[in-house]
Design an enzyme around this catalytic site. Sequence first.
Site, PDB file in Angstrom:
ATOM      1  N   ASP A 186       0.957 -10.030  31.576  1.00  0.00           N
ATOM      2  CA  ASP A 186       1.098 -11.347  32.197  1.00  0.00           C
ATOM      3  C   ASP A 186      -0.255 -12.028  32.355  1.00  0.00           C
ATOM      4  O   ASP A 186      -0.372 -13.252  32.189  1.00  0.00           O
ATOM      5  CB  ASP A 186       1.784 -11.219  33.557  1.00  0.00           C
ATOM      6  N   HIS A 196      11.676  -5.721  36.218  1.00  0.00           N
ATOM      7  CA  HIS A 196      12.139  -5.919  34.849  1.00  0.00           C
ATOM      8  C   HIS A 196      13.266  -4.970  34.440  1.00  0.00           C
ATOM      9  O   HIS A 196      13.970  -5.229  33.463  1.00  0.00           O
ATOM     10  CB  HIS A 196      10.972  -5.757  33.872  1.00  0.00           C
ATOM     11  N   GLU A 237      -2.219 -10.452  38.424  1.00  0.00           N
ATOM     12  CA  GLU A 237      -1.620 -10.842  37.148  1.00  0.00           C
ATOM     13  C   GLU A 237      -1.894 -12.296  36.773  1.00  0.00           C
ATOM     14  O   GLU A 237      -1.400 -12.775  35.751  1.00  0.00           O
ATOM     15  CB  GLU A 237      -0.103 -10.631  37.199  1.00  0.00           C
TER      16      GLU A 237
END
Length: 240
Positions: free
Chosen positions: A177, A46, A151
């Site tokens: 997530d 990210h 996740e």
Amino acid sequence: MHNPLQQKLLAGKTAKLMSLRLSHHIDVVQMLKVAGFDGFYIDAEHGMYSLRDISDLCQMAHACGLTPWVRVHSATVGAIGPVLDAGALGIILPHVNNPQEAAQAVALCRYPPLGHRSMAALGPPSAYQRVPAKESFAQRNAAVMVVAMIETQAGLDQAQAIAAVPGVDALMMGPMDLSLELGVPGELRHPRILAAYDISLQAAMAAGKHFVCGDAGGPPVAQLVAHGARVLLGSNDANY
């Protein structure tokens, strides 16, 4: 070549990390050392990091006696190989859904016969020194840690099988997530998230692996530590 964080865990101690999402300058590594962290992970999933940024931060970590991990965006040769050549001592794989994906990631992080990583002779992992190939392979295979993130519901269902994959060193949760996957977006203390942490922690412990925990979601860290978690993850630089 050695991994200070790994050595601390082998001695039965806890280890403290935090994540970098914005900081690019090597000064931050010295700050983390002074603050008492044992290492950090660079969020290349990210965060906006170039390979040059990653290499600089990893090399500074080695100089300071810290352990650098990198969260990559996918289990591919292009995502993992260059990061390891840049000096990362741990790879965090997001969205691991089954043991086959975990095994693929391990193979990309290890040299033969344990995997299929390509050899770069001189560089940060060898401190730019010539080391006999056989010795270098063994050192690097032993020093690099592989962390599988849980996740998704699929990953949660397969947590035991993922943890049992040879070469996977730890499980780590991705609570945000996972909350989206479970239909409780952003409710990071929801009973379903708490249950997911318990399932994953037990899977890691049963396989003799580590569990990475922090305060981003799930049960209190002290509770997780009481049940065996020893890799403690602080917040990220943006929050700090």
